[in-house]
Design a protein around this motif. Structure first.
Motif, PDB file in Angstrom:
ATOM      1  N   ARG A  19     -15.847   5.969  13.938  1.00 27.39           N
ATOM      2  CA  ARG A  19     -17.160   5.188  13.475  1.00 27.39           C
ATOM      3  C   ARG A  19     -17.545   4.193  14.528  1.00 27.39           C
ATOM      4  O   ARG A  19     -18.689   4.102  14.953  1.00 27.39           O
ATOM      5  N   PRO A  33     -16.336   8.749   4.644  1.00 26.27           N
ATOM      6  CA  PRO A  33     -16.257   7.282   4.002  1.00 26.27           C
ATOM      7  C   PRO A  33     -15.131   7.196   3.581  1.00 26.27           C
ATOM      8  O   PRO A  33     -14.469   7.872   2.762  1.00 26.27           O
ATOM      9  N   GLY A  34     -14.341   5.989   3.971  1.00 25.26           N
ATOM     10  CA  GLY A  34     -12.873   5.940   3.372  1.00 25.26           C
ATOM     11  C   GLY A  34     -11.699   6.770   3.939  1.00 25.26           C
ATOM     12  O   GLY A  34     -10.729   7.122   3.646  1.00 25.26           O
TER      13      GLY A  34
END
Length: 413
Positions: free
Chosen positions: A397, A383-384
């Protein structure tokens, strides 16, 4: 970048697009070239190196000289392909590029600052450090390779000017009766630009260091390696490729024997010039990018490598697929590879390699490159992760969500 589409025909809708697979190959080749360059540079200046080893490293250094400037070429190709004829507003594109390119650069700049402080066992911020830290976001020094991101981002900022100029010139080049006539006019303009750029390289290398200046002029001259006009020829050459891809492919394949011969001849000349200029201690700075002979050499290499990339894309099999995969993560790996190399170097600088510096440099490159690529691939899935790897984080993703649809587009740099 390897998954960037090409228009099937003039006026075709944006949905009818194909991928430019050779650009992915060139990204992969360029990334490995940069890692090898930096690995060689780490060993060539060591006190215990023997002259034959230093000379051999110089020979290898020129084989991979194309790396950085090929990325400039590819940036021009991507931008002129995607947005050269587009009537869409460029501001949203620029905002996306800030997130994909400048933000990861800023994050890695902080990481390199922290790493340098840890390695030297100093506090993260001492008295007088804040101005130095802020300067890193404009003219980075703690991450010696990050200058390239500052320079390349200027092309994104000023791309509307390049596009406007190309549009005006297009009225003249498009006046021919045939496609061949139009491309011939573009070739003539390119030769004129090459002559002007060669003169700029002559001034930069032989004259500008002697100029007596002050104030802003002195700053501009001192930091010219960070400034986009000194690399503009490669960007425009890439723009020609992106805007006229079919003709470009035909041209580079036709010129492949001659570009290969020119690359070999310039390789011999550049190596001889480096060895002659260096004297008893090899100094790779004599082969700076801002030099007329380097300009001729790298241009010949770009033509040659593009031709070979087309053949490799067609017949390369596993090697071609591997290079394309490496090209997908090349930006994040580029940002991180110098840190991996630095920590390896901190360990090995206390070791002696008399007679083995060439082997040590190549082994180092073989460790750094895959580690940087795997690190980028891993970070992109967090994430990030996009704040560390650029578009690769988003594409990883989206690729999982759309595994049965068209491949996600790669980042531009």
């Amino acid at each position: 970048m390897p998954d960037t589409p090409i228009p099937a025909a003039a006026g075709a809708p944006r949905a009818a697009l194909e991928r430019v697979d050779e650009w992915g190959l060139l990204r992969g080749l360029s990334f490995f070239a940069i890692v090898i360059q930096h690995s060689l540079g780490e060993y060539v200046y060591r006190a215990d190196i023997l002259y034959p080893d230093a000379a051999a490293l110089a020979l290898l250094y020129h084989l991979v000289r194309y790396g950085t400037l090929t990325f400039v070429f590819l940036a021009g190709a991507i931008l002129f392909y995607r947005y050269g004829q587009s009537e869409k507003r460029y501001a949203p594109v620029l905002r996306k590029r800030i997130g994909d390119i400048y933000v990861p650069f800023a994050v890695w700049t902080l990481l390199y600052w922290i790493s340098t402080k840890i390695a030297s066992k100093q506090p993260l911020l001492q008295d007088g450090d804040l101005p130095i830290l802020l300067r890193q976001f404009i003219a980075p020094t703690v991450g010696y390779h990050l200058w390239f991101v500052v320079m390349i981002f200027q092309f994104y900022l000023f791309f509307p000017l390049f596009r406007s100029s190309a549009s005006r010139l297009g009225r003249w080049t498009g006046a021919g009766d045939t496609e061949k006539a139009r491309f011939t006019r573009i070739g003539l303009l390119t030769l004129l630009l090459a002559a002007a750029y060669g003169w700029l390289m002559y001034l930069s290398y032989y004259r500008m260091p002697e100029w007596q200046t002050s104030g802003w002029w002195k700053t501009l001259l001192d930091y010219r390696t960070f400034e986009f006009p000194y690399y503009a020829f490669y960007f425009v050459l890439g723009g020609i490729c992106g805007a006229h891809l079919r003709q470009w492919r035909t041209l580079v394949l036709k010129l492949l024997p001659w570009s290969t011969l020119a690359s070999v001849a310039m390789y011999v000349w550049m190596t001889h010039d480096l060895l002659r200029s260096s004297g008893e201690q090899i100094n790779l700075n004599y082969s700076t990018y801002l030099k007329p002979s380097s300009f001729l050499f790298v241009t010949a290499q770009i033509f040659m490598l593009y031709g070979w990339a087309l053949l490799l894309q067609k017949h390369g099999g596993r090697l071609g697929r591997l290079l394309t995969l490496c090209g997908k993560y090349s930006f994040g790996a580029y940002l991180s590879h110098a840190m991996i190399l630095t920590w390896i170097s901190i360990l090995t600088r206390h070791w002696l390699f008399p007679g083995w510096h060439v082997t040590a440099a190549l082994l180092t490159a073989l460790i750094v490159a895959p580690c940087a690529l795997l690190l980028c691939a891993g970070l992109s899935r967090l994430p990030g992760g996009k704040w560390l790897t650029g578009g690769a984080g988003r594409n990883a993703r989206s690729g999982r969500r759309n595994s049965r649809s068209a491949p996600a587009r790669m980042p531009d740099l």
